[in-house]
Design a protein around this motif. Sequence first.
Motif, PDB file in Angstrom:
ATOM      1  N   TRP A  26       8.493  -5.249  -6.569  1.00  0.00           N
ATOM      2  CA  TRP A  26       8.523  -5.778  -7.933  1.00  0.00           C
ATOM      3  C   TRP A  26       7.154  -5.665  -8.599  1.00  0.00           C
ATOM      4  CZ3 TRP A  26      12.608  -6.924 -10.781  1.00  0.00           C
ATOM      5  CH2 TRP A  26      13.824  -7.136 -10.125  1.00  0.00           C
ATOM      6  N   ARG A  27       6.119  -5.500  -7.800  1.00  0.00           N
ATOM      7  CA  ARG A  27       4.757  -5.434  -8.321  1.00  0.00           C
ATOM      8  C   ARG A  27       4.228  -3.999  -8.250  1.00  0.00           C
ATOM      9  NH1 ARG A  27       2.748 -10.537  -8.777  1.00  0.00           N
ATOM     10  NH2 ARG A  27       0.599  -9.840  -8.622  1.00  0.00           N
ATOM     11  N   PHE A  28       5.109  -3.037  -8.057  1.00  0.00           N
ATOM     12  CA  PHE A  28       4.757  -1.610  -8.042  1.00  0.00           C
ATOM     13  C   PHE A  28       3.726  -1.276  -6.966  1.00  0.00           C
ATOM     14  CE2 PHE A  28       5.803  -2.897 -12.426  1.00  0.00           C
ATOM     15  CZ  PHE A  28       7.011  -2.246 -12.531  1.00  0.00           C
ATOM     16  N   ASP A  29       3.929  -1.838  -5.783  1.00  0.00           N
ATOM     17  CA  ASP A  29       3.088  -1.604  -4.602  1.00  0.00           C
ATOM     18  C   ASP A  29       1.635  -2.020  -4.797  1.00  0.00           C
ATOM     19  OD1 ASP A  29       5.262  -0.650  -3.163  1.00  0.00           O
ATOM     20  OD2 ASP A  29       4.938   1.408  -3.804  1.00  0.00           O
ATOM     21  N   ALA A  30       1.370  -2.910  -5.724  1.00  0.00           N
ATOM     22  CA  ALA A  30      -0.002  -3.368  -5.972  1.00  0.00           C
ATOM     23  C   ALA A  30      -0.570  -4.106  -4.767  1.00  0.00           C
ATOM     24  CB  ALA A  30      -0.039  -4.277  -7.199  1.00  0.00           C
ATOM     25  N   GLY A  31       0.250  -4.869  -4.073  1.00  0.00           N
ATOM     26  CA  GLY A  31      -0.223  -5.635  -2.921  1.00  0.00           C
ATOM     27  C   GLY A  31      -0.764  -4.752  -1.823  1.00  0.00           C
ATOM     28  N   PHE A  32      -0.003  -3.747  -1.449  1.00  0.00           N
ATOM     29  CA  PHE A  32      -0.430  -2.863  -0.372  1.00  0.00           C
ATOM     30  C   PHE A  32      -1.679  -2.085  -0.781  1.00  0.00           C
ATOM     31  CE2 PHE A  32      -0.425   0.815   2.402  1.00  0.00           C
ATOM     32  CZ  PHE A  32      -0.163   0.242   3.631  1.00  0.00           C
ATOM     33  N   GLU A  33      -1.728  -1.638  -2.027  1.00  0.00           N
ATOM     34  CA  GLU A  33      -2.880  -0.870  -2.497  1.00  0.00           C
ATOM     35  C   GLU A  33      -4.149  -1.707  -2.489  1.00  0.00           C
ATOM     36  OE1 GLU A  33      -1.806   0.735  -6.291  1.00  0.00           O
ATOM     37  OE2 GLU A  33      -0.280   2.050  -5.421  1.00  0.00           O
ATOM     38  N   LYS A  34      -4.071  -2.952  -2.941  1.00  0.00           N
ATOM     39  CA  LYS A  34      -5.238  -3.832  -2.939  1.00  0.00           C
ATOM     40  C   LYS A  34      -5.697  -4.120  -1.517  1.00  0.00           C
ATOM     41  CE  LYS A  34      -4.380  -6.191  -7.293  1.00  0.00           C
ATOM     42  NZ  LYS A  34      -4.066  -7.477  -7.939  1.00  0.00           N
ATOM     43  N   LEU A  35      -4.748  -4.336  -0.634  1.00  0.00           N
ATOM     44  CA  LEU A  35      -5.070  -4.621   0.751  1.00  0.00           C
ATOM     45  C   LEU A  35      -5.710  -3.416   1.428  1.00  0.00           C
ATOM     46  CD1 LEU A  35      -4.846  -7.001   2.643  1.00  0.00           C
ATOM     47  CD2 LEU A  35      -2.593  -6.204   3.295  1.00  0.00           C
ATOM     48  N   ASP A  36      -5.175  -2.231   1.168  1.00  0.00           N
ATOM     49  CA  ASP A  36      -5.740  -1.009   1.725  1.00  0.00           C
ATOM     50  C   ASP A  36      -7.176  -0.803   1.243  1.00  0.00           C
ATOM     51  OD1 ASP A  36      -5.586   1.472   3.230  1.00  0.00           O
ATOM     52  OD2 ASP A  36      -5.483   2.487   1.284  1.00  0.00           O
ATOM     53  N   GLU A  37      -7.409  -1.063  -0.035  1.00  0.00           N
ATOM     54  CA  GLU A  37      -8.759  -0.921  -0.576  1.00  0.00           C
ATOM     55  C   GLU A  37      -9.716  -1.922   0.074  1.00  0.00           C
ATOM     56  OE1 GLU A  37     -11.167  -1.275  -4.796  1.00  0.00           O
ATOM     57  OE2 GLU A  37      -9.001  -1.113  -4.830  1.00  0.00           O
ATOM     58  N   LEU A  38      -9.282  -3.159   0.247  1.00  0.00           N
ATOM     59  CA  LEU A  38     -10.110  -4.167   0.904  1.00  0.00           C
ATOM     60  C   LEU A  38     -10.496  -3.725   2.308  1.00  0.00           C
ATOM     61  CD1 LEU A  38     -11.262  -7.178   1.074  1.00  0.00           C
ATOM     62  CD2 LEU A  38      -9.100  -7.658   2.240  1.00  0.00           C
ATOM     63  N   PHE A  39      -9.527  -3.237   3.078  1.00  0.00           N
ATOM     64  CA  PHE A  39      -9.801  -2.846   4.453  1.00  0.00           C
ATOM     65  C   PHE A  39     -10.709  -1.619   4.526  1.00  0.00           C
ATOM     66  CE2 PHE A  39      -7.183  -6.116   5.894  1.00  0.00           C
ATOM     67  CZ  PHE A  39      -7.297  -6.207   7.268  1.00  0.00           C
ATOM     68  N   ARG A  40     -10.540  -0.692   3.596  1.00  0.00           N
ATOM     69  CA  ARG A  40     -11.422   0.485   3.588  1.00  0.00           C
ATOM     70  C   ARG A  40     -12.848   0.100   3.216  1.00  0.00           C
ATOM     71  NH1 ARG A  40     -10.291   3.602  -0.365  1.00  0.00           N
ATOM     72  NH2 ARG A  40      -8.369   2.668  -1.090  1.00  0.00           N
ATOM     73  N   VAL A  41     -13.006  -0.696   2.167  1.00  0.00           N
ATOM     74  CA  VAL A  41     -14.343  -1.047   1.675  1.00  0.00           C
ATOM     75  C   VAL A  41     -15.031  -2.057   2.589  1.00  0.00           C
ATOM     76  CG1 VAL A  41     -15.571  -2.179  -0.231  1.00  0.00           C
ATOM     77  CG2 VAL A  41     -13.766  -0.523  -0.725  1.00  0.00           C
TER      78      VAL A  41
END
Length: 131
Positions: free
Chosen positions: A87-102
């Motif tokens: 429902w949030r257009f995969d925003a959750g996974f993308e934000k989490l992936d960015e956090l883990f990478r950075v």
Amino acid sequence: MIAVAVILFLSVSIVIIAPRIAAQRILGSRERLTDDQLIQLFSPSIHIPKDNVLMVLKSIGAGYGIHYSKLRPSDDLISQLSKVDSWRFDAGFEKLDELFRVQFGVSMPTNTKSLSILELLKLIPPSQRPQ
């Protein structure tokens, strides 16, 4: 003109309300835990600083539109929370992936059918853990 405004209003309302309804259906009516209670749930299985655990939980909560204090170690990002994330257009996974990478220099696994929050925290490299 009024019909377009009504349709727009209804569409925006659905996009705002639907993730909350989905989260309620998936997680049930959980009580919010204090930060110390959350850490106690995770601490037997991982040895990561409290601040890192809370940072990840808050990121998951913000990305998926769920208060972080309702998250539990066994909550699955793929089989449970992805239903909210759609429902949030995969925003959750993308934000989490960015956090883990950075923050931790780790990429999120993408070809898996299951990934609990506990398993996710175990991906944090030993260099980010207390000695």
